[in-house]
Design an enzyme around this catalytic site. Structure first.
Site, short mmCIF file in Angstrom:
data_model
loop_
_atom_site.label_atom_id
_atom_site.label_comp_id
_atom_site.label_asym_id
_atom_site.label_seq_id
_atom_site.Cartn_x
_atom_site.Cartn_y
_atom_site.Cartn_z
N ASN A 9 -18.57 12.04 -7.94
CA ASN A 9 -17.70 11.52 -6.89
C ASN A 9 -17.43 12.58 -5.84
O ASN A 9 -16.62 12.39 -4.95
CB ASN A 9 -16.38 11.03 -7.49
CG ASN A 9 -16.55 9.66 -8.14
OD1 ASN A 9 -17.06 8.74 -7.52
ND2 ASN A 9 -16.16 9.54 -9.40
N LYS A 13 -20.97 18.09 -3.45
CA LYS A 13 -22.04 18.31 -4.44
C LYS A 13 -23.27 17.48 -4.10
O LYS A 13 -24.39 17.97 -4.19
CB LYS A 13 -21.56 17.85 -5.82
CG LYS A 13 -20.68 18.80 -6.58
CD LYS A 13 -20.55 18.21 -7.97
CE LYS A 13 -19.66 18.96 -8.88
NZ LYS A 13 -19.56 18.30 -10.19
N ASP A 69 -21.50 19.34 -14.27
CA ASP A 69 -20.12 19.78 -14.44
C ASP A 69 -20.10 21.28 -14.20
O ASP A 69 -20.94 22.02 -14.72
CB ASP A 69 -19.55 19.44 -15.82
CG ASP A 69 -18.03 19.34 -15.76
OD1 ASP A 69 -17.51 18.69 -14.83
OD2 ASP A 69 -17.34 19.93 -16.61
N THR A 70 -19.17 21.71 -13.37
CA THR A 70 -19.12 23.09 -12.92
C THR A 70 -17.76 23.69 -13.19
O THR A 70 -16.74 23.01 -13.03
CB THR A 70 -19.45 23.15 -11.41
OG1 THR A 70 -20.79 22.72 -11.21
CG2 THR A 70 -19.29 24.57 -10.85
N GLY A 150 -14.44 23.69 -2.43
CA GLY A 150 -13.80 24.19 -3.65
C GLY A 150 -13.34 25.64 -3.52
O GLY A 150 -12.65 26.00 -2.56
N ASP A 152 -15.12 28.25 -2.90
CA ASP A 152 -16.06 29.10 -2.16
C ASP A 152 -15.39 30.19 -1.30
O ASP A 152 -15.91 31.31 -1.24
CB ASP A 152 -16.97 28.24 -1.28
CG ASP A 152 -18.10 27.60 -2.08
OD1 ASP A 152 -18.35 28.03 -3.21
OD2 ASP A 152 -18.72 26.65 -1.56
N HIS A 178 -25.03 28.90 -8.79
CA HIS A 178 -25.01 28.18 -10.05
C HIS A 178 -25.71 26.82 -9.93
O HIS A 178 -26.63 26.50 -10.67
CB HIS A 178 -23.55 27.99 -10.48
CG HIS A 178 -22.65 27.53 -9.34
ND1 HIS A 178 -22.52 28.26 -8.19
CD2 HIS A 178 -21.93 26.41 -9.15
CE1 HIS A 178 -21.73 27.61 -7.35
NE2 HIS A 178 -21.36 26.48 -7.92
P1 ITT Z 1 -17.59 15.16 -10.22
O1 ITT Z 1 -17.02 15.38 -11.59
O2 ITT Z 1 -17.34 13.79 -9.69
O3 ITT Z 1 -19.04 15.57 -10.12
P2 ITT Z 1 -15.71 17.26 -9.47
O4 ITT Z 1 -15.23 17.73 -8.14
O5 ITT Z 1 -14.71 16.76 -10.48
O6 ITT Z 1 -16.83 16.14 -9.18
P3 ITT Z 1 -16.48 19.40 -11.31
O7 ITT Z 1 -15.52 18.91 -12.32
O8 ITT Z 1 -17.87 19.71 -11.76
O9 ITT Z 1 -16.61 18.38 -10.09
O10 ITT Z 1 -16.00 20.70 -10.55
C1 ITT Z 1 -14.76 21.23 -10.74
C2 ITT Z 1 -14.27 21.89 -9.49
O11 ITT Z 1 -14.92 23.15 -9.36
C3 ITT Z 1 -14.53 21.17 -8.17
O12 ITT Z 1 -13.57 20.20 -7.90
C4 ITT Z 1 -14.47 22.32 -7.19
O13 ITT Z 1 -13.13 22.61 -6.87
C5 ITT Z 1 -15.04 23.47 -8.00
N1 ITT Z 1 -16.46 23.68 -7.69
C6 ITT Z 1 -17.52 23.04 -8.21
N2 ITT Z 1 -18.65 23.49 -7.65
C7 ITT Z 1 -18.29 24.43 -6.75
C8 ITT Z 1 -18.98 25.24 -5.83
O14 ITT Z 1 -20.30 25.18 -5.71
N3 ITT Z 1 -18.29 26.08 -5.07
C9 ITT Z 1 -16.94 26.16 -5.16
N4 ITT Z 1 -16.20 25.42 -5.98
C10 ITT Z 1 -16.86 24.55 -6.77
#
Ligand code: ITT
Length: 194
Positions: A9, A13, A69-70, A150, A152, A178
């Site tokens: 969502n 990304k 998932d990040t 996010g 960054d 990543h």
């Molecule tokens: P989906 O689960 O719908 O994919 P999300 O925003 O919830 O979207 P994640 O749980 O994977 O995604 O990511 C957690 C948070 O980490 C995300 O909301 C960002 O604030 C941060 N994040 C993820 N990727 C990032 C990036 O490349 N650079 C900076 N912050 C990032």
């Protein structure tokens, strides 16, 4: 051209993924398949959440898909925010609050080492494959730059010249990030028979 759903969502990304993948195959968004569901991600690991999101789409929409998932893992905070990165500041997906909390917790802390870690879970038919990517860096003492999303503005990768991810072009970030690394492994897998 092969089509595959990216179960996210997060519009940032999706945009990054499409840039990284290029013309090799077509990435469908949740909007493209008519999904407006709030996909559950209640596992306590990145692996678990990545799989949960991909499985949800497979079960409800019957399509091959992948999800990412990040987490940002900060050593001085025992790996926090980690799997809770999206809602660390208390409100889901509020990046300003998330960054404020990190900066506050690291006030006066000299060990600022951290990493972003991405786990991608791919479901093709009934087969699950996982890919991982990470980038080492440090947390800055204040925000720098307006690109990316996010965390960054407060993350500077060690492989660069001191700039934050938010001070880089999308191409520069994707080359070492990543998500760039995990996606490169995904693309290699998906194009293996070409
Ligand atoms: P989906 O689960 O719908 O994919 P999300 O925003 O919830 O979207 P994640 O749980 O994977 O995604 O990511 C957690 C948070 O980490 C995300 O909301 C960002 O604030 C941060 N994040 C993820 N990727 C990032 C990036 O490349 N650079 C900076 N912050 C990032």
């Amino acid at each position: 051209m092969k089509k595959i759903v990216f179960a996210t969502n997060n519009a940032h990304k999706l945009q990054e993924l499409r840039q990284i993948v290029g013309e090799d195959f077509e990435i469908l968004s949740l909007a493209d398949i008519g999904c407006t569901d709030d996909i559950p991600e209640t596992a306590d690991t990145l692996d678990g959440n990545a799989l949960m999101k991909a499985q949800y789409i497979k079960e409800h929409y019957g399509m091959d898909c992948f999800s990412d998932d990040t987490g940002l893992e900060i050593d001085a905070l025992g790996g926090e925010p980690g799997v809770y990165s999206a809602r660390y500041g208390g409100v889901a997906h509020d990046s300003e609050r998330n960054m404020d909390k990190v900066l506050m917790k690291l006030q006066g802390v000299t060990d600022r080492s951290a990493r972003f870690r991405t786990v991608i879970a791919l479901i093709e038919g009934d087969k699950v494959t996982k890919f991982e990517g990470k980038v080492e860096g440090r947390i800055l003492t204040e925000r720098h730059g307006d690109e990316g999303f996010g965390y960054d503005p407060i993350f500077a990768p060690v492989e660069a010249d001191g700039r934050s991810f938010a001070q880089m072009t999308a191409q520069e970030k994707n080359a070492i990030s990543h998500r760039g690394r995990a996606t490169a492994a995904l693309v290699k897998h998906l194009t293996r028979d070409k």
